[in-house]
Design a protein around this motif. Sequence first.
Motif, PDB file in Angstrom:
ATOM      1  N   GLU A  46       0.833  -1.212   0.000  1.00 10.48           N
ATOM      2  CA  GLU A  46       0.000   0.000   0.000  1.00 10.48           C
ATOM      3  C   GLU A  46       0.865   1.259   0.000  1.00 10.48           C
ATOM      4  OE1 GLU A  46      -3.846  -2.005   2.329  1.00 10.48           O
ATOM      5  OE2 GLU A  46      -2.542  -0.646   3.437  1.00 10.48           O
ATOM      6  N   LYS A  47       1.930   1.206   0.791  1.00 11.10           N
ATOM      7  CA  LYS A  47       2.803   2.396   0.887  1.00 11.10           C
ATOM      8  C   LYS A  47       3.515   2.663  -0.428  1.00 11.10           C
ATOM      9  CE  LYS A  47       5.143   5.739   2.635  1.00 11.10           C
ATOM     10  NZ  LYS A  47       5.453   6.205   1.293  1.00 11.10           N
ATOM     11  N   ILE A  48       4.081   1.619  -0.994  1.00 11.54           N
ATOM     12  CA  ILE A  48       4.923   1.799  -2.180  1.00 11.54           C
ATOM     13  C   ILE A  48       4.061   2.126  -3.403  1.00 11.54           C
ATOM     14  CG2 ILE A  48       6.464   0.506  -3.737  1.00 11.54           C
ATOM     15  CD1 ILE A  48       7.645  -0.646  -0.971  1.00 11.54           C
ATOM     16  N   CYS A  49       2.928   1.461  -3.541  1.00 15.46           N
ATOM     17  CA  CYS A  49       2.006   1.795  -4.640  1.00 15.46           C
ATOM     18  C   CYS A  49       1.469   3.221  -4.458  1.00 15.46           C
ATOM     19  CB  CYS A  49       0.830   0.813  -4.682  1.00 15.46           C
ATOM     20  SG  CYS A  49       1.284  -0.814  -5.276  1.00 15.46           S
ATOM     21  N   GLY A  50       1.175   3.583  -3.214  1.00 16.92           N
ATOM     22  CA  GLY A  50       0.658   4.929  -2.950  1.00 16.92           C
ATOM     23  C   GLY A  50       1.652   5.997  -3.365  1.00 16.92           C
ATOM     24  N   ALA A  51       2.916   5.736  -3.086  1.00 17.24           N
ATOM     25  CA  ALA A  51       3.949   6.707  -3.470  1.00 17.24           C
ATOM     26  C   ALA A  51       4.102   6.756  -4.986  1.00 17.24           C
ATOM     27  CB  ALA A  51       5.270   6.348  -2.801  1.00 17.24           C
TER      28      ALA A  51
ATOM     29  N   GLU B 154      14.579   1.977  -6.084  1.00 20.29           N
ATOM     30  CA  GLU B 154      13.244   2.525  -6.331  1.00 20.29           C
ATOM     31  C   GLU B 154      12.295   2.196  -5.179  1.00 20.29           C
ATOM     32  OE1 GLU B 154      10.850   0.925  -9.559  1.00 20.29           O
ATOM     33  OE2 GLU B 154       9.948   2.915  -9.840  1.00 20.29           O
ATOM     34  N   VAL B 155      12.346   0.951  -4.751  1.00 24.84           N
ATOM     35  CA  VAL B 155      11.479   0.525  -3.643  1.00 24.84           C
ATOM     36  C   VAL B 155      11.777   1.368  -2.393  1.00 24.84           C
ATOM     37  CG1 VAL B 155      11.203  -1.373  -1.986  1.00 24.84           C
ATOM     38  CG2 VAL B 155      10.947  -1.806  -4.439  1.00 24.84           C
ATOM     39  N   VAL B 156      13.054   1.568  -2.119  1.00 23.59           N
ATOM     40  CA  VAL B 156      13.418   2.341  -0.922  1.00 23.59           C
ATOM     41  C   VAL B 156      12.952   3.784  -1.052  1.00 23.59           C
ATOM     42  CG1 VAL B 156      15.361   3.272   0.410  1.00 23.59           C
ATOM     43  CG2 VAL B 156      15.340   0.851  -0.244  1.00 23.59           C
ATOM     44  N   SER B 157      13.093   4.366  -2.224  1.00 24.84           N
ATOM     45  CA  SER B 157      12.701   5.779  -2.321  1.00 24.84           C
ATOM     46  C   SER B 157      11.177   5.933  -2.243  1.00 24.84           C
ATOM     47  CB  SER B 157      13.300   6.433  -3.572  1.00 24.84           C
ATOM     48  OG  SER B 157      12.456   6.249  -4.677  1.00 24.84           O
ATOM     49  N   LEU B 158      10.433   4.951  -2.758  1.00 25.69           N
ATOM     50  CA  LEU B 158       8.967   5.014  -2.622  1.00 25.69           C
ATOM     51  C   LEU B 158       8.547   4.754  -1.168  1.00 25.69           C
ATOM     52  CD1 LEU B 158       8.011   3.143  -5.919  1.00 25.69           C
ATOM     53  CD2 LEU B 158       7.720   5.590  -5.449  1.00 25.69           C
ATOM     54  N   PHE B 159       9.284   3.866  -0.510  1.00 28.51           N
ATOM     55  CA  PHE B 159       9.024   3.593   0.911  1.00 28.51           C
ATOM     56  C   PHE B 159       9.248   4.872   1.732  1.00 28.51           C
ATOM     57  CE2 PHE B 159      10.583   2.363   5.136  1.00 28.51           C
ATOM     58  CZ  PHE B 159       9.643   1.433   5.551  1.00 28.51           C
ATOM     59  N   ASP B 160      10.256   5.631   1.350  1.00 28.40           N
ATOM     60  CA  ASP B 160      10.607   6.853   2.093  1.00 28.40           C
ATOM     61  C   ASP B 160       9.679   8.036   1.803  1.00 28.40           C
ATOM     62  OD1 ASP B 160      12.757   5.655   3.292  1.00 28.40           O
ATOM     63  OD2 ASP B 160      14.278   6.559   1.987  1.00 28.40           O
ATOM     64  N   ALA B 161       8.933   7.976   0.712  1.00 35.70           N
ATOM     65  CA  ALA B 161       8.114   9.131   0.313  1.00 35.70           C
ATOM     66  C   ALA B 161       7.122   9.473   1.426  1.00 35.70           C
ATOM     67  CB  ALA B 161       7.381   8.811  -0.990  1.00 35.70           C
ATOM     68  N   PRO B 162       6.771  10.763   1.524  1.00 37.03           N
ATOM     69  CA  PRO B 162       5.891  11.163   2.633  1.00 37.03           C
ATOM     70  C   PRO B 162       4.461  10.647   2.479  1.00 37.03           C
ATOM     71  CG  PRO B 162       6.300  13.020   1.152  1.00 37.03           C
ATOM     72  CD  PRO B 162       7.181  11.894   0.685  1.00 37.03           C
ATOM     73  N   THR B 163       3.804  10.454   3.606  1.00 40.43           N
ATOM     74  CA  THR B 163       2.380  10.116   3.606  1.00 40.43           C
ATOM     75  C   THR B 163       1.736  10.760   4.825  1.00 40.43           C
ATOM     76  OG1 THR B 163       0.724   8.361   3.753  1.00 40.43           O
ATOM     77  CG2 THR B 163       2.820   7.937   4.834  1.00 40.43           C
ATOM     78  N   THR B 164       0.443  11.034   4.708  1.00 45.44           N
ATOM     79  CA  THR B 164      -0.279  11.561   5.872  1.00 45.44           C
ATOM     80  C   THR B 164      -1.060  10.464   6.586  1.00 45.44           C
ATOM     81  OG1 THR B 164      -2.236  12.088   4.538  1.00 45.44           O
ATOM     82  CG2 THR B 164      -0.568  13.823   4.773  1.00 45.44           C
ATOM     83  N   ALA B 165      -0.923   9.216   6.125  1.00 51.71           N
ATOM     84  CA  ALA B 165      -1.705   8.126   6.733  1.00 51.71           C
ATOM     85  C   ALA B 165      -1.388   8.014   8.224  1.00 51.71           C
ATOM     86  CB  ALA B 165      -1.389   6.806   6.029  1.00 51.71           C
TER      87      ALA B 165
END
Length: 552
Positions: A167-172, A324-335
Amino acid sequence: MSNRFTDTVDCVSDYILNSPGTFITDSLRGFVAAHPDIVWQSAPGFLHLRERAGESQVALVSGGGSGHEPMHSGMIGTGMLDAACPGLVFTSPNALQIVGATRWADRGAGVLHIVKNYTGDIMNFRIARHLVRDDIETDHVVVADDVASDSATGPGRRGTGATILVEKICGAAAARGDDLGTVADIGRRVADNARSISVAYHACTMPSKSAPTFELDADEMEFGVGIHGEAGRERTARVGARELVNRMVDPLVDALSLTHGEEVICLVNGLGAAHPLELDLVFGEVVADLDRRGISIARPMVGTFVTALDMRGVSITLLRADDEVVSLFDAPTTAPGWAANPSRGTAPLSDTSFAEPSDSADDGAENEWLTRFVRHVQESIDDLTELDQKAGDGDFGTNMEAALSHFSLPVRGTDSQVLSAISTSYLVRSGGTSGVIFGVLFRELAHAFSETDDVEAAIREGSSHALAEIQDLGGAQVGDNTMVDALSPAVDALENGDSLSDVAEKAAEGAESTRDTTATKGRASYVGENARGVVDPGALVVSWLYQALADD
Ligand code: ADP
Ligand code: MG
């Protein structure tokens, strides 16, 4: 007329609730009240972000049975899910909920469903996609990460901890503007490269039931347990954390064919009732274990994210990492359910033991009276613990043990040297009130004994200075049911010029007097009347000190 706030609970439950039937909806009510940017749509029943994402953005919808919070509701936020459909406890949402969420979420760029691999979830999401296919472009990622449910037959691996990583990585990926096909491909890549395993020390209890879904003996664990209260692959004897983690990591490394030099994202997840101390401990063992295999952790995630109601246990998820996976994992979220201050890496394991203080007394002549005192306390740890359990919080014995157990008998050195060593030991090794109070007592005694060879003068001066400082520190008066009740009469007798045996007797009488009072100072004051009939352990230990001296 019934008042919803005063209605009595109509069933015996381990949970704080109004009634089992409204457990989920009452919880949702609080959740949306706490998160103004998340909205509940009661018909057909889904949660969504208040603000819709931009027109060109792929939307993400997930959902599943309730009882896994903060997944999925807590994963709604920018950079993660646009909407989530909660089912009943451990029951998939229905297709109409998913249709509603999908229609709400679509901005024209399509909707990705993230689905845990359970038959009910798979079917309902599939029917929902079927129902909207004329209007909305959809795709889906199935998360099937639980190696414990890997078998050639049956529905295949269950979806567990890896779901939130997908969910996190797809969301990013959606947030950076990837199209539906690309987001779905990334999601499938993450799902393919993530595996989990769970272990439970205690099963979960359904809100409507009074017994857990399965029973484990105190020395048993359920290895490979699911997140729906279902029993695991194997019921075995509990083992130490190191071995447990080794047994958990083995099948994950195997399943992912991880090799020396590779990097992973590692999720150590509490299943509902695991303590943060346990999760950190498990993570430390995972670091050590992976280190031995030459695998490094690019990103750690330690906390409670995917639960099975109140299950006492932990899951470990490994996800093969690339840039790529790490940078998407690191992207901000408000969840709100995602880690609030996510870590950006790991540090090598370090020695986190407390340094040993160098407080041992000098070698030299045996010190008989302090040996008697130390021996008396060493031999009474259990009794002291029991007294503090009855009249306080139970840590007094532990504090005495921490301070005095490391003295080997007989203790050696001058009075002043040994008193000083005992003082340091109390101050640095024990905690609680007694650590500091006794630290002060022995420090004042050590100082007085260093000033004069006259034992009676030293004990008199040291005791009265200690009493003054302890009263200044904690405000206890005679009758407050503390060690002051023994120390103060001893000081009076010493100042009166009484013999040391009379002094010891006064201290003992003072200690005994605490039996009939209830504490007004320290932790014991919280138990009130329960302390009646129990001697204050601090006062008792003080009386032993004067007794040891009098016996010289
Ligand atoms: P706590 O659980 O309160 O942190 P401990 O169990 O280590 O403390 O020590 C409890 C003992 O400390 C009591 O038996 C009592 O004799 C002593 N004590 C508690 N409060 C005071 C105080 N204000 N002044 C002097 N002694 C105190
Ligand atoms: Mg205590």
